[in-house]
Design an enzyme around this catalytic site. Sequence first.
Site, PDB file in Angstrom:
ATOM      1  N   VAL A 103       0.791  11.427   4.028  1.00  0.00           N
ATOM      2  CA  VAL A 103       0.983  10.034   3.655  1.00  0.00           C
ATOM      3  C   VAL A 103       0.649   9.136   4.848  1.00  0.00           C
ATOM      4  O   VAL A 103       0.988   9.445   5.991  1.00  0.00           O
ATOM      5  CB  VAL A 103       2.423   9.801   3.151  1.00  0.00           C
ATOM      6  CG1 VAL A 103       3.439   9.919   4.263  1.00  0.00           C
ATOM      7  CG2 VAL A 103       2.529   8.458   2.465  1.00  0.00           C
ATOM      8  N   HIS A 104      -0.057   8.035   4.585  1.00  0.00           N
ATOM      9  CA  HIS A 104      -0.460   7.157   5.679  1.00  0.00           C
ATOM     10  C   HIS A 104      -0.589   5.727   5.174  1.00  0.00           C
ATOM     11  O   HIS A 104      -1.060   5.466   4.073  1.00  0.00           O
ATOM     12  CB  HIS A 104      -1.777   7.609   6.330  1.00  0.00           C
ATOM     13  CG  HIS A 104      -2.895   7.824   5.366  1.00  0.00           C
ATOM     14  ND1 HIS A 104      -2.986   8.937   4.543  1.00  0.00           N
ATOM     15  CD2 HIS A 104      -3.997   7.078   5.094  1.00  0.00           C
ATOM     16  CE1 HIS A 104      -4.081   8.879   3.806  1.00  0.00           C
ATOM     17  NE2 HIS A 104      -4.707   7.746   4.111  1.00  0.00           N
ATOM     18  N   LEU A 105      -0.143   4.809   6.014  1.00  0.00           N
ATOM     19  CA  LEU A 105      -0.181   3.383   5.724  1.00  0.00           C
ATOM     20  C   LEU A 105      -1.388   2.770   6.431  1.00  0.00           C
ATOM     21  O   LEU A 105      -1.545   2.911   7.646  1.00  0.00           O
ATOM     22  CB  LEU A 105       1.105   2.722   6.229  1.00  0.00           C
ATOM     23  CG  LEU A 105       1.197   1.200   6.133  1.00  0.00           C
ATOM     24  CD1 LEU A 105       1.275   0.744   4.682  1.00  0.00           C
ATOM     25  CD2 LEU A 105       2.408   0.690   6.925  1.00  0.00           C
TER      26      LEU A 105
END
Length: 321
Positions: free
Chosen positions: A239-241
């Site tokens: 998961v990455h923003l």
Amino acid sequence: MSKNVSRLYFFRSLDGMCPDILLKRDEPLILGRGPVTRVKDSKVSRHQVRITWTDDGIFIKQLAENSSFLNTRPLKKNEKAELSENAVIHLVSNRFPFKLILKTDYIAAPPQNETDTNKTKDGPKKEVVEVKNSNTSLVKKVEGGGGGQWSFGLLQSMNNPQLKVLEKSDHVVIKDKFPKAEHHYLVLPLERIQNIASLKPEHVPLVKRMVTTGWELADKHPTHRFRLGFHAIPSMSQVHLHVISQDFNSDRLKTKKHWNSFTTEYFINPEIILDKLISKGKYVPISKVEGDELLKRDLECHICQHKPKNIVDLKKHLLTH
């Protein structure tokens, strides 16, 4: 799970240009150009509108000469109007939309015992990656999960000194290897979390810290506008923003898919995900079919709604803004 019911009003930037803005009862809120909204356009006054919430309701008052719009209706200077839930305010015509959000039915995340931090309901421990410093490799502290080299690509990048920007206690920031704008960063948790569907209520503080770091990065580039968001269906498993400037001035931006992944509903405001984690206990992403439809949309300028013929025409047009 016990629920802590609350009643909170926020203004949410539909452009995703700033964090949700809390509206407090009996405390007037000024929306305009400045650090709260992150609006930099000189057409917007520093004191554009005033919002008040009292026993009589929620009201907006137009302060500036240049009209704001309430649900497409222009407001005259000193005009006062009542706001209802989901009302949309454009600070100027067709620009900078903010929606009045009522947040209710919040779930309080259960306390976590330190000894249970790496356990799932079924017993096996989650995989956590540890970055000791910029000169050491990623370490799998606890085995679990699968995936090939491609799925671990971002985990490897987290330890690349040429990409790493900063490291905090539970997340790191790296430069995107294939930036789609002049400034394009990724904020990643150290805990192994596959995607946004894997997030749980106990991850809310972590996601909030990631978002705070993202806006801190944006503040380091005061001449640029930024958006923060998660891709609905990311191509990489960790998961990455995304923290991306809105110039989209990059040779890596080559296709309609690239463009639409950052300028349609495919690019999800982190506040929306936080809402779902808090109120529903999880975030349910759109289907692949829905995602593909968003990526196939006709090209449209994210500032003025101009519809270019192709990506080359789009990139020429962007230079006019």
